[in-house]
Each structure stands twice: as C-alpha cells, then as structure tokens.
Design an enzyme around this catalytic site. Structure first.
Site, PDB file in Angstrom:
ATOM      1  N   GLY A  24      12.075 -29.369 -19.234  1.00  0.00           N
ATOM      2  CA  GLY A  24      10.880 -28.579 -18.604  1.00  0.00           C
ATOM      3  C   GLY A  24      11.157 -28.706 -17.093  1.00  0.00           C
ATOM      4  N   ARG A  28      13.904 -33.997 -14.051  1.00  0.00           N
ATOM      5  CA  ARG A  28      14.697 -34.594 -15.295  1.00  0.00           C
ATOM      6  C   ARG A  28      16.182 -33.973 -15.168  1.00  0.00           C
ATOM      7  NH1 ARG A  28      11.107 -34.511 -19.910  1.00  0.00           N
ATOM      8  NH2 ARG A  28       9.946 -35.825 -18.808  1.00  0.00           N
ATOM      9  N   ARG A  47      13.066 -22.224  -5.695  1.00  0.00           N
ATOM     10  CA  ARG A  47      11.706 -22.717  -6.244  1.00  0.00           C
ATOM     11  C   ARG A  47      11.979 -24.214  -6.726  1.00  0.00           C
ATOM     12  NH1 ARG A  47       7.281 -18.745  -7.863  1.00  0.00           N
ATOM     13  NH2 ARG A  47       8.235 -16.764  -7.160  1.00  0.00           N
ATOM     14  N   ARG A  91      16.936 -26.532 -25.155  1.00  0.00           N
ATOM     15  CA  ARG A  91      16.147 -27.286 -24.576  1.00  0.00           C
ATOM     16  C   ARG A  91      15.791 -28.621 -25.057  1.00  0.00           C
ATOM     17  NH1 ARG A  91      10.766 -27.713 -22.928  1.00  0.00           N
ATOM     18  NH2 ARG A  91       9.344 -28.245 -24.639  1.00  0.00           N
ATOM     19  N   SER A  94       9.433 -32.387 -24.392  1.00  0.00           N
ATOM     20  CA  SER A  94       8.453 -33.206 -24.911  1.00  0.00           C
ATOM     21  C   SER A  94       7.618 -32.318 -25.940  1.00  0.00           C
ATOM     22  CB  SER A  94       7.750 -33.911 -23.857  1.00  0.00           C
ATOM     23  OG  SER A  94       6.863 -33.229 -23.214  1.00  0.00           O
ATOM     24  N   ASP A 209       2.990 -37.605 -26.878  1.00  0.00           N
ATOM     25  CA  ASP A 209       1.636 -37.718 -27.084  1.00  0.00           C
ATOM     26  C   ASP A 209       1.408 -37.338 -28.400  1.00  0.00           C
ATOM     27  OD1 ASP A 209       2.068 -35.336 -25.345  1.00  0.00           O
ATOM     28  OD2 ASP A 209       0.279 -34.961 -26.687  1.00  0.00           O
ATOM     29  N   ARG A 222       8.647 -41.816 -20.024  1.00  0.00           N
ATOM     30  CA  ARG A 222       9.163 -40.767 -20.555  1.00  0.00           C
ATOM     31  C   ARG A 222      10.513 -40.272 -19.860  1.00  0.00           C
ATOM     32  NH1 ARG A 222       3.930 -38.308 -20.454  1.00  0.00           N
ATOM     33  NH2 ARG A 222       4.443 -37.130 -18.613  1.00  0.00           N
TER      34      ARG A 222
END
Ligand code: HPA
Length: 239
Positions: A24, A28, A47, A91, A94, A209, A222
């Site tokens: 996402g 990363r 962007r 994908r 998390s 989480d 993470r």
C-alpha cells in the site's frame, strides 16, 4: 487509452515487469526495491506513488505502491493490467485481525475477499460481494512459503471502504456472518480488476493489529517485520 496513463508516467511498457508486487505504502515499495532488487530503476513518481523495476535472482520484477483503499488500488492496478500489459499483481499488505486465531505478524494468504463495496458492480456489473484471487497464484504462493519454511494461514478477508466505523464491534458480526478473519481495504477491487481484464491477482497480508486484543505494531516495526511476506512474494514472482 494509451501509455503513459494519467497516473503512471513511464513511456516504455518494457520498463514494467509482467509481475508487480504492490504494497500500500509507496515508501515500502522503495524499501523493497532497495533491499531486495538488483539494479532497481524507478518508473513512476506521479503523486509520489513510486514504482521500481529491477531483478531478483536474475529475473525482472516490479514493485509499486497502491495507496490506501479500493479507489486507489483500483486505478493503479487497472492501468498496470490494461495499458502496461502486466499479467500478475501480488498485493503485499497489512490487516487487522478479526479473530484470536490470528496473532500479530502472522502471514495470511487471502482465500477470498468479502466487501460491502460497490466497486465490482460499478466497474464491470459483477454483483456478488465475494471475489476470489487466482488459484494458480495462490498455489505458487503456498509453494514458495513452504520452501521458505514460513507458515501461512489462509482465510477470507473483509475488504472495507471505511477505516473508522460507528457500529461497535462490527468485526464480531463480520466474523460470525461471513467468516472474515481480518480486515484490509484493497483486495476486493484488485480481484475485480483482475477478473474484468482476464489477468491474475493474489494478496498476502501480515497482521499489523488486532481488533480482538487491541494489540498493534508501530510503523517502524512493520517496515522490518514484513520481510517474510516480501520474500514469499518475490520467490513467487520469479516462478
Ligand atoms: N482496518 C482496516 N484496514 C487495516 C486495518 C484495520 O484495522 N489494519 C490494517 N489494515
């Protein structure tokens, strides 16, 4: 439409591999490119949704951020599939756990995605609220995890449009009614785009989480702990 697209600036299709890993967070994507790929070349800055192509064990692989939510991954995955001839998107994200059977840092392979979203209906007239990933990719992912000796848990994910909900304990209802083991915000749209373009998609998640125990990981933890999932995805991308 032709390339470049409104959201991806690279002018040469060959600068994007046939398999793209999509975290996402674009930072990363940068981390994965710098840590795991040889000779990574950045192909997108629009962007700040960074994308890189390099080689992993000698084979070409790309990694690009998807942004958060179905609207965002819906745009990037469609442009990659439809205009850049990408065949596979994995994908790597998390999720929040909906069950005490999942612990922080567990790796989850998405068996299918349930969503209240109208994305698939609007995108291609697909009416069901469940979408599946590619079974071929899932088999390859399971094989990669086995070879790396990493345990993965398979389950149905809730792809949610809403992070902050007013309904108390909505996770209990969705776990009970639909069997959702956790929540994220992208798989359903990714799977819808793969279905409508005839391409392949899969999703590997790391538990960040728990809605049951309220435990959570810091963003710094993470970044590092998600390495297991990244290795599974990279090994799958070069199969
Ligand atoms: N909700 C939605 N998406 C998520 C969560 C969550 O709790 N955790 C990780 N992705």
């Amino acid at each position: 439409m032709s390339i470049p697209t409104p959201h991806i600036e690279v002018k040469d299709k060959d600068l994007i591999a046939k398999t793209v890993l999509m975290p996402g967070d674009p930072l990363r994507a940068k981390f994965i490119a710098e840590k795991f790929l040889d000779n990574p070349v950045k192909f997108n800055n629009v962007r700040n949704m960074f994308g890189y192509t390099g080689t992993y064990k000698g084979k070409k692989v790309s990694v690009m951020g998807s942004g958060m939510g179905m609207a965002s991954i819906g745009i990037y995955s469609y442009e990659l599939y439809k205009f850049y001839d990408v065949e596979n998107i994995i994908r790597i994200g998390s999720c929040g756990a909906y069950t005490d059977k999942l612990s922080l840092y567990d790796v989850v392979l998405v068996k299918d995605a349930y969503s209240e979203s109208t994305f698939a209906k609007c995108q291609s007239g697909y009416e069901s609220d469940i979408l599946e990933p590619s079974s071929d990719l899932n088999d390859m992912i399971k094989d990669s995890a086995k070879n790396l000796n990493i345990e993965i848990k398979e389950g149905r994910i809730h792809s949610s449009d809403v992070f902050y909900r007013e309904e108390p304990d909505v996770f209990k209802r969705l776990n009970k009614e639909y069997g959702c083991v956790g929540v994220e915000m992208e798989s359903f749209a990714l799977f819808a785009n793969a279905k409508s373009t005839g391409k392949r998609a899969a999703c590997i998640l790391t538990v960040s989480d728990s809605l049951v125990t309220h435990e959570a990981t810091s963003s710094e933890e993470r970044q590092n702990a998600f390495t297991k999932m990244m290795e599974i995805a990279l090994e799958t991308a070069i199969k």
